[in-house]
Write a protein that holds these residues in place. Structure first.
Motif, PDB file in Angstrom:
ATOM      1  N   LYS A 108      17.637 -13.601 -20.276  1.00 56.76           N
ATOM      2  CA  LYS A 108      18.691 -12.828 -19.608  1.00 56.76           C
ATOM      3  C   LYS A 108      18.184 -12.345 -18.258  1.00 56.76           C
ATOM      4  N   ASN A 109      19.105 -11.869 -17.430  1.00 57.19           N
ATOM      5  CA  ASN A 109      18.771 -11.310 -16.123  1.00 57.19           C
ATOM      6  C   ASN A 109      18.517  -9.813 -16.254  1.00 57.19           C
ATOM      7  N   ILE A 110      17.514  -9.346 -15.532  1.00 56.24           N
ATOM      8  CA  ILE A 110      17.237  -7.909 -15.468  1.00 56.24           C
ATOM      9  C   ILE A 110      17.015  -7.511 -14.015  1.00 56.24           C
ATOM     10  N   LEU A 111      17.142  -6.231 -13.729  1.00 51.48           N
ATOM     11  CA  LEU A 111      16.833  -5.719 -12.404  1.00 51.48           C
ATOM     12  C   LEU A 111      15.320  -5.584 -12.260  1.00 51.48           C
ATOM     13  N   THR A 112      14.810  -5.938 -11.094  1.00 54.46           N
ATOM     14  CA  THR A 112      13.370  -5.851 -10.845  1.00 54.46           C
ATOM     15  C   THR A 112      13.122  -5.365  -9.425  1.00 54.46           C
ATOM     16  N   VAL A 113      11.873  -5.022  -9.158  1.00 61.94           N
ATOM     17  CA  VAL A 113      11.384  -4.844  -7.792  1.00 61.94           C
ATOM     18  C   VAL A 113      10.515  -6.048  -7.465  1.00 61.94           C
ATOM     19  N   ASN A 114      10.890  -6.749  -6.424  1.00 66.59           N
ATOM     20  CA  ASN A 114      10.159  -7.939  -5.950  1.00 66.59           C
ATOM     21  C   ASN A 114      10.008  -9.003  -7.036  1.00 66.59           C
ATOM     22  N   GLY A 115      10.940  -9.030  -7.980  1.00 63.86           N
ATOM     23  CA  GLY A 115      10.915 -10.036  -9.031  1.00 63.86           C
ATOM     24  C   GLY A 115       9.890  -9.801 -10.107  1.00 63.86           C
ATOM     25  N   GLU A 116       9.281  -8.614 -10.172  1.00 56.62           N
ATOM     26  CA  GLU A 116       8.210  -8.340 -11.131  1.00 56.62           C
ATOM     27  C   GLU A 116       8.683  -7.380 -12.227  1.00 56.62           C
ATOM     28  N   PHE A 117       8.212  -7.620 -13.453  1.00 53.92           N
ATOM     29  CA  PHE A 117       8.449  -6.705 -14.566  1.00 53.92           C
ATOM     30  C   PHE A 117       7.185  -6.611 -15.413  1.00 53.92           C
ATOM     31  N   PRO A 118       6.552  -5.414 -15.499  1.00 54.13           N
ATOM     32  CA  PRO A 118       6.849  -4.210 -14.707  1.00 54.13           C
ATOM     33  C   PRO A 118       6.668  -4.462 -13.208  1.00 54.13           C
ATOM     34  N   GLY A 119       7.086  -3.501 -12.413  1.00 52.01           N
ATOM     35  CA  GLY A 119       7.053  -3.664 -10.972  1.00 52.01           C
ATOM     36  C   GLY A 119       5.671  -3.522 -10.374  1.00 52.01           C
ATOM     37  N   PRO A 120       5.551  -3.654  -9.050  1.00 53.43           N
ATOM     38  CA  PRO A 120       4.256  -3.600  -8.363  1.00 53.43           C
ATOM     39  C   PRO A 120       3.537  -2.270  -8.601  1.00 53.43           C
ATOM     40  N   THR A 121       2.216  -2.346  -8.659  1.00 50.59           N
ATOM     41  CA  THR A 121       1.381  -1.142  -8.771  1.00 50.59           C
ATOM     42  C   THR A 121       1.050  -0.634  -7.377  1.00 50.59           C
ATOM     43  N   LEU A 122       1.384   0.618  -7.098  1.00 47.57           N
ATOM     44  CA  LEU A 122       1.021   1.256  -5.836  1.00 47.57           C
ATOM     45  C   LEU A 122      -0.371   1.862  -5.973  1.00 47.57           C
ATOM     46  N   LYS A 123      -1.190   1.727  -4.917  1.00 50.93           N
ATOM     47  CA  LYS A 123      -2.531   2.292  -4.920  1.00 50.93           C
ATOM     48  C   LYS A 123      -2.781   3.019  -3.608  1.00 50.93           C
ATOM     49  N   ALA A 124      -3.325   4.224  -3.695  1.00 50.37           N
ATOM     50  CA  ALA A 124      -3.644   5.018  -2.509  1.00 50.37           C
ATOM     51  C   ALA A 124      -4.682   6.052  -2.896  1.00 50.37           C
ATOM     52  N   HIS A 125      -5.200   6.753  -1.891  1.00 53.01           N
ATOM     53  CA  HIS A 125      -6.136   7.844  -2.119  1.00 53.01           C
ATOM     54  C   HIS A 125      -5.429   9.176  -1.898  1.00 53.01           C
ATOM     55  N   ARG A 126      -5.937  10.193  -2.532  1.00 52.05           N
ATOM     56  CA  ARG A 126      -5.411  11.535  -2.300  1.00 52.05           C
ATOM     57  C   ARG A 126      -5.486  11.846  -0.807  1.00 52.05           C
ATOM     58  N   GLY A 127      -4.394  12.366  -0.254  1.00 51.51           N
ATOM     59  CA  GLY A 127      -4.311  12.648   1.172  1.00 51.51           C
ATOM     60  C   GLY A 127      -3.650  11.543   1.970  1.00 51.51           C
ATOM     61  N   ASP A 128      -3.444  10.366   1.358  1.00 51.14           N
ATOM     62  CA  ASP A 128      -2.799   9.255   2.058  1.00 51.14           C
ATOM     63  C   ASP A 128      -1.290   9.447   2.118  1.00 51.14           C
ATOM     64  N   LYS A 129      -0.651   8.602   2.906  1.00 50.90           N
ATOM     65  CA  LYS A 129       0.806   8.576   3.015  1.00 50.90           C
ATOM     66  C   LYS A 129       1.291   7.173   2.667  1.00 50.90           C
ATOM     67  N   LEU A 130       2.452   7.102   2.049  1.00 50.39           N
ATOM     68  CA  LEU A 130       3.073   5.822   1.749  1.00 50.39           C
ATOM     69  C   LEU A 130       4.469   5.780   2.347  1.00 50.39           C
ATOM     70  N   ILE A 131       4.804   4.655   2.921  1.00 52.93           N
ATOM     71  CA  ILE A 131       6.145   4.413   3.451  1.00 52.93           C
ATOM     72  C   ILE A 131       6.684   3.190   2.722  1.00 52.93           C
ATOM     73  N   VAL A 132       7.734   3.395   1.932  1.00 50.87           N
ATOM     74  CA  VAL A 132       8.269   2.325   1.095  1.00 50.87           C
ATOM     75  C   VAL A 132       9.692   2.021   1.537  1.00 50.87           C
ATOM     76  N   ASN A 133       9.876   0.828   2.072  1.00 51.81           N
ATOM     77  CA  ASN A 133      11.186   0.374   2.524  1.00 51.81           C
ATOM     78  C   ASN A 133      11.890  -0.293   1.346  1.00 51.81           C
ATOM     79  N   VAL A 134      12.947   0.323   0.846  1.00 47.00           N
ATOM     80  CA  VAL A 134      13.661  -0.186  -0.321  1.00 47.00           C
ATOM     81  C   VAL A 134      14.913  -0.924   0.144  1.00 47.00           C
ATOM     82  N   ILE A 135      14.992  -2.188  -0.217  1.00 46.86           N
ATOM     83  CA  ILE A 135      16.139  -3.036   0.131  1.00 46.86           C
ATOM     84  C   ILE A 135      16.887  -3.354  -1.154  1.00 46.86           C
TER      85      ILE A 135
END
Length: 635
Positions: A108-135
């Motif tokens: 069946k079809n499901i909703l995903t982010v970038n075609g992945e299930f589960p979706g992508p893992t975000l990685k950063a350090h404390r104090g960092d900033k992330l900018i996520v463009n959601v389409i």
């Protein structure tokens, strides 16, 4: 050579020298960030001495005042450069789209982010900033929430639909901005629109600041383990709407999953069972997230002891356990020491369900822990597996749940006597009774709930209704008629909350509680037995809180506070309120904006178990809410 030419030549040599020293010491600071504060003073002293000697060699007429001024300027330069070098900006693009997946012998079809299930893992350090463009390339409205991130002064990027933003419509986009401040450990991200988070979710790993380390032995490897849910035939996005139309319970899932796979015990699932490979005598950091929609879960690994070190992106005092009880919305960092005989071991998860009479998925999901040097293939092909399931407490074992959660304590260093932010003097006291209710049907036909009524849920007898314009926008732009600021701060009528044969009624509303900036809040979450008692995982957006007390029965405002833990209470963002019991939390309202409080069991949230805080701006620019971004989705 005239005097003017000599001056120009000396000035060029001086500029060359300064640039050379900046490059030299700037590189040193960046490579040795762990010593940047202590080294800066000695570096500056050396540069000043060289600068003085240079001025003498080239006979530069520079006064001590000017030297001192340049020293201050350069100190600021070094400090700012080191801070910028430490904090990084991570840019990501999340495309929401439908993709075909096969599970349980069905496609069946499901909703995903970038075609992945589960979706992508975000990685950063404390104090960092992330900018996520959601389409949004899907056919459904969408918002995303960064669960466990404080979003300081920036509720515009928090995500709950019609609370802090209107949804991103199909074909549109929105940029989320996440500043990591105090978070450290495992948090996660997920959709916060309808039931999309069933498949639109992923891990969010926040490492210590660069140059810092974990408060536990460094693991050889980290492995995210996302506990999820799967419906074989049904479109997840239709479940809530169908339940609202009939008034009955939402459809129960057909399987739980570990990293997207149901596991060995389900049909058509053995070959794709998630496998985690380990080397004997090494330590591994398991980053465990409960992304399940409707059930709390027990989790364990056969023959292995687990060491819990953090929860919700906040460190805990370490403790050993043979099992976890993790609620929807919670994340836990767990150390695994691969110290058993080489072989293959099941890890497994199944439901903890304390609501009498409520339906739930009774299946068990599994994955395989495999020591290096052993093959799993032969064993999977056997009719009778050699692998043994770990012990998991019975479905309704509230005692096992309580025994596990009672071990939570804040991690403290040797020099600290009490976590700094535990409020001691309280000026705002709230009591929220959380209930599952029944309401009359809106037409003459009976509904599918008990007694022909429809299910609902409430906080202080208010069943929350989403407005058509988000509350944050209405508050910021002073749009009238969207919400009311008269949410009851205690139940309108006091009663025996955990007694028998309690009344069912509730009422719809879009109401908020307004908190003064920097107020010290104690919120007591009181479970009830109105229709059926349950363990409710309550999540507060924009904040963490200290869990200072918990117990069974009705909260006693005279006796129970005497037993509070104000020394090392755990700091959390999602807490389980025990079945027919209460939990007391404390926090300082120092993050201005609009923030949602809700049960993370999705059916309860869908039925109305939500409340909203508006925290006023503070007196300074740095304590006021940020302005809305220009690309904020329209309503």
């Amino acid at each position: 050579m005239n005097i003017k030419s000599q001056h120009i030549k000396r000035r060029r040599k001086y500029i060359f020298f300064v640039k050379k020293e900046r490059r030299k010491y700037g590189t040193k600071i960046n490579k040795n960030s762990t010593k940047q504060i202590t080294d800066t003073q000695s570096i500056l002293s050396e540069i000043i001495n060289r600068f003085r000697r240079t001025s003498m060699v080239f006979k530069l007429k520079i006064s001590n005042t000017m030297v001192n001024t340049l020293t201050i300027v350069f100190s600021l330069f070094v400090f700012l450069t080191s801070q910028i070098a430490q904090a990084k900006i991570h840019r990501h693009t999340f495309t929401i789209k439908s993709k075909t997946f096969t599970r349980l012998c069905d496609t069946k079809n499901i909703l995903t982010v970038n075609g992945e299930f589960p979706g992508p893992t975000l990685k950063a350090h404390r104090g960092d900033k992330l900018i996520v463009n959601v389409i949004n390339n899907a056919n459904y409205n969408m918002t995303l929430h960064w669960h466990g991130a404080r979003q300081v002064r920036n509720p515009w990027s928090d995500g709950p639909e019609y609370v802090t933003q209107c949804p991103i419509r199909p074909g549109e986009r929105y940029v989320y901005r996440i500043d990591l401040t105090v978070e450290e450990g495992t948090i996660w991200w997920h959709a916060h629109s309808q039931w999309a988070r069933a498949t639109v979710h992923g891990a969010f790993i926040v490492y210590p600041k660069r140059g810092s380390s974990y408060p536990f032995p460094k693991p050889h490897r980290e492995i995210p383990l996302i506990l999820g849910e799967w419906w074989k035939k049904k479109n997840v996005m239709d479940i809530a709407g169908n339940a609202n139309r009939t008034g009955g319970e939402p459809a129960i899932s057909d399987a739980y999953t570990i990293n997207g796979q149901p596991g060995y015990l389900y049909p058509c699932s053995k070959p794709d069972t998630f496998k985690m490979k380990v080397v004997r005598h090494r330590r591994y950091l398991l980053r465990i997230i409960n992304a399940v929609m409707d059930e709390e879960l027990f989790f364990a690994i056969a023959n292995h002891t687990l060491t819990v070190v953090a929860k919700d992106g906040l460190y805990l005092k370490h403790f050993n356990t043979s099992y976890l009880m993790i609620t929807p919305g919670q994340s836990m960092d767990v150390l695994l020491h691969a110290n058993q005989r080489s072989g293959r071991y099941f890890m497994a998860a199944r439901a903890y369900s304390s609501a009498f009479g409520a339906g739930f998925d009774k299946t068990t999901t599994t994955a395989i822990l495999k020591y290096k040097g052993h093959s799993v293939t032969d064993e999977l092909n056997r009719k009778t597996p050699v692998l043994v399931l770990p012990y998991l407490p019975p479905y309704n074992h509230t005692e096992a749940t309580t025994r596990f959660t009672n071990q939570f304590r804040s991690y403290r260093t040797r020099t600290s006597n009490r976590p700094v932010n535990v409020p001691v003097k309280i000026d705002t006291r709230l009591l929220y009774a959380i209930s599952v209710n029944l309401m009359n049907c809106s037409d003459d036909k009976p509904c599918n709930g008990p007694f022909g009524k429809r299910f609902s849920s409430s906080v202080n007898n208010v069943s929350f209704v989403n407005p058509t314009v988000d509350i944050l926008r209405a508050y910021y732009r002073r749009i009238g008629g969207v919400f009311q600021a008269d949410f009851p701060r205690k139940p309108p009528t006091e009663f025996n909350y955990t007694g028998e044969n309690l009344p069912f009624p509730t009422r719809f509303g879009t109401k908020v509680v307004v908190l003064d900036f920097n107020s010290s809040v104690e919120l007591v979450l009181q479970g009830t037995n109105v229709l059926a008692s349950d363990n409710h995982p309550i999540h507060l957006h924009g904040y963490s809180f200290f869990v200072v007390g918990s117990g069974f029965g009705n909260f006693d405002r005279r006796k129970d506070p005497l037993k509070y833990n104000l020394v090392d209470p755990p700091e959390e963002t999602t807490v389980g309120v025990p079945s027919n019991g209460w939990t007391a939390v404390r926090f300082v309202a120092n993050n201005p904006g609009v923030w949602l409080l809700h049960c993370h069991i999705e059916r309860h949230a869908t039925w109305g178990m939500n409340a909203v805080f508006i925290v006023k701006d503070g007196p300074t620019k740095s304590s006021r809410m940020l302005k809305p971004p220009p690309d904020l989705p329209s309503c």
